[in-house]
Design a protein around this motif. Structure first.
Motif, PDB file in Angstrom:
ATOM      1  N   HIS A 177       0.850  -1.197   0.000  1.00 31.17           N
ATOM      2  CA  HIS A 177       0.000   0.000   0.000  1.00 31.17           C
ATOM      3  C   HIS A 177       0.884   1.244   0.000  1.00 31.17           C
ATOM      4  N   GLY A 178       1.850   1.243   0.920  1.00 33.54           N
ATOM      5  CA  GLY A 178       2.754   2.383   1.020  1.00 33.54           C
ATOM      6  C   GLY A 178       3.553   2.593  -0.251  1.00 33.54           C
ATOM      7  N   TYR A 179       3.998   1.505  -0.856  1.00 28.25           N
ATOM      8  CA  TYR A 179       4.779   1.608  -2.089  1.00 28.25           C
ATOM      9  C   TYR A 179       3.953   2.245  -3.204  1.00 28.25           C
ATOM     10  N   LEU A 180       2.716   1.786  -3.352  1.00 28.55           N
ATOM     11  CA  LEU A 180       1.845   2.336  -4.396  1.00 28.55           C
ATOM     12  C   LEU A 180       1.503   3.803  -4.136  1.00 28.55           C
ATOM     13  N   LEU A 181       1.487   4.186  -2.859  1.00 34.38           N
ATOM     14  CA  LEU A 181       1.149   5.571  -2.507  1.00 34.38           C
ATOM     15  C   LEU A 181       2.396   6.442  -2.359  1.00 34.38           C
ATOM     16  N   LEU A 182       3.510   5.986  -2.943  1.00 34.04           N
ATOM     17  CA  LEU A 182       4.743   6.768  -3.034  1.00 34.04           C
ATOM     18  C   LEU A 182       5.417   7.018  -1.686  1.00 34.04           C
ATOM     19  N   GLU A 183       5.262   6.087  -0.769  1.00 29.22           N
ATOM     20  CA  GLU A 183       5.928   6.234   0.519  1.00 29.22           C
ATOM     21  C   GLU A 183       7.446   6.241   0.295  1.00 29.22           C
ATOM     22  N   PRO A 184       8.163   7.248   0.800  1.00 35.31           N
ATOM     23  CA  PRO A 184       9.625   7.341   0.558  1.00 35.31           C
ATOM     24  C   PRO A 184      10.388   6.166   1.188  1.00 35.31           C
ATOM     25  N   GLU A 185      11.427   5.743   0.490  1.00 37.36           N
ATOM     26  CA  GLU A 185      12.284   4.659   0.976  1.00 37.36           C
ATOM     27  C   GLU A 185      13.747   5.087   1.087  1.00 37.36           C
ATOM     28  N   ASP A 186      14.040   6.321   0.746  1.00 36.52           N
ATOM     29  CA  ASP A 186      15.396   6.873   0.763  1.00 36.52           C
ATOM     30  C   ASP A 186      16.298   6.268  -0.316  1.00 36.52           C
ATOM     31  N   LEU A 187      15.697   5.605  -1.275  1.00 35.19           N
ATOM     32  CA  LEU A 187      16.393   5.049  -2.444  1.00 35.19           C
ATOM     33  C   LEU A 187      15.422   5.041  -3.619  1.00 35.19           C
ATOM     34  N   VAL A 188      15.969   5.085  -4.830  1.00 35.60           N
ATOM     35  CA  VAL A 188      15.133   4.895  -6.023  1.00 35.60           C
ATOM     36  C   VAL A 188      15.780   3.800  -6.876  1.00 35.60           C
ATOM     37  N   TYR A 189      14.953   3.077  -7.603  1.00 39.12           N
ATOM     38  CA  TYR A 189      15.479   1.995  -8.430  1.00 39.12           C
ATOM     39  C   TYR A 189      14.536   1.743  -9.593  1.00 39.12           C
TER      40      TYR A 189
END
Length: 438
Positions: A426-438
């Protein structure tokens, strides 16, 4: 207007702001100086002595001098454009004003019993104005009982209710309304009601009181700003976010227009976004605020949130950006992302949220040059992951996220939480930050 006239011939004495008369001196120097001392110190016994034995007038006016440093902008011969000089400003006051402003209830009552005029405005404010401004409810009640006008305006056009601008002044406001103060009274200059004041200060209890007494929820001031818009614009400090959220929830519960615009076409959402107030942004969007409204400067709420990011780090500005995007905000033109990176480099979570809302943006060498070295070092893992994308495409996982978000559109914020998938997704789909991009 129920205002007692000021007799200028009653001005008996000059006082310097820092003048003090000791009790031993007061005994020797009977007169206006001692009378003033009794009032300033709240010395009821001395006050009674001065009025009873020495027949001091309870409506006597005092002329107080305030020494203040003022900037003089006159050019000087030596080439300096101005200087600071000590200027004396004069202000009139009365025994009632002194007692009311300091909360001396016993002295105030004695003066009123001896015929002091409650509606006399010697300077710019009446005793009632001063009692309310300083949140002295007992003094407010006494003055009202003795006929003080709850609608009387100050010299600059404010009523007593407008001066109830602190949490401690709630009981003053309640007393004023009990004595029929006008809950929709307008200030002369800005045309603001007490509800505007309560909204600006984040005073939930005051706002609730005014609304129960019939305050107009969508009244506009001279700049076409509603109380809701005032609250959103004033939600600047982290410590007061909950107060303003309460006020806004209350105003919306009373049917405040969430899409009202001021003379610059700025909506409450523009102002909440400008303050990076994520909870206010969420509240407004949930109640139908236009996520893509454009003001006279061509700015959307998202543009305002991005502009605020470098200055509002303590409020986690990425939350406001994330909320706007999840409610269907139009994104920044990809070609302008370099400008976003330059301004928001020290807020990498904001950069991440916005970057992940696109399917693919070409990362260039200019991006690497846009991030100052000291900021790059502080947030090295994130920026290394971002700049690594200069030589490759986004991950399949991200592309799937983009496809799902495109399908859900403006309903992302409501559909995604209902999906039967792990909360982390859910968080991933709602653009929850992870401090990395890939």
């Amino acid at each position: 207007m129920d205002r007692d006239p000021v007799n200028r011939s009653q001005i008996f004495l000059h006082f310097e702001q820092k003048q003090h008369i000791m009790p031993s001196q007061a005994v020797k120097r009977q007169g206006p100086e001692t009378f003033h001392h009794a009032l300033v110190q709240g010395d009821l016994a001395l006050l009674k002595s001065m009025v009873g034995e020495y027949h001091e007038d309870v409506n006597l006016l005092f002329d107080i001098c305030h020494g203040e440093m003022e900037w003089q902008a006159k050019p000087l011969a030596i080439g300096i454009s101005g200087l600071w000089s000590l200027e004396y400003k004069r202000e009139l006051t009365s025994p009632l004003c002194i007692a009311a402003s300091r909360g001396y209830t016993s002295c105030l009552q004695y003066l009123l019993q001896r015929g002091a005029k409650p509606n006399l405005i010697p300077g710019s404010r009446s005793p009632l104005h001063l009692a309310c401004a300083n949140a002295y409810a007992d003094c407010t009640e006494l003055l009202l009982e003795y006929g003080a006008n709850p609608r009387l305006q100050t010299e600059d056009g404010m009523g007593p209710l407008h001066l109830c601008d602190s949490p401690q002044s709630f009981w003053c406001a309640k007393l004023l309304l009990k004595y029929r103060a006008d809950v929709n009274q307008l200030t002369e200059e800005d045309q603001e009601t007490p509800l505007h004041v309560a909204a600006k200060q984040g005073l939930h209890s005051h706002a609730h009181l005014y609304l129960r007494y019939g305050a107009s929820v969508d009244v506009m001031n001279v700049h076409q700003v509603s109380p809701l818009s005032c609250a959103c614009a004033s939600a600047v400090e982290l410590a007061k976010q909950k107060d303003y959220l309460q006020v806004c929830k209350l105003l919306i519960a009373y049917s405040a227009n969430v899409n009202s615009v001021d003379t610059e076409k700025r909506s409450p959402l523009h102002k909440a976004s400008r303050n990076a107030s994520a909870q206010l942004v969420q509240l407004l969007l949930t109640h139908g605020a236009d996520v893509n409204a454009i003001d006279y400067n061509g700015c959307s709420p998202l543009a305002n949130a991005i502009q605020a990011a470098p200055f509002k780090k303590e409020l986690e500005p990425q939350r406001a950006v994330q909320t706007l995007l999840n409610h269907g905000s139009q994104r920044v033109w990809p070609g302008a992302f370099l400008k976003v990176l330059k301004s928001c480099a020290d807020s990498p979570k904001t950069v991440e949220v916005l970057f992940n809302s696109y399917q693919q943006i070409q990362v260039t060498e200019e991006w690497m040059e846009a991030v100052p070295k000291e900021i790059f070092q502080v947030h090295r893992p994130f920026y290394e992951s971002l700049f690594a994308l200069a030589s490759g495409p986004r991950s399949l996982q991200h592309l799937c996220r983009f496809a799902a978000r495109k399908l859900f559109g403006k309903q992302c914020s409501t559909i995604v939480p209902q999906l039967p998938i792990p909360k982390r997704l859910h968080g991933y789909l709602l653009l929850e930050p992870e401090d990395l991009v890939y």
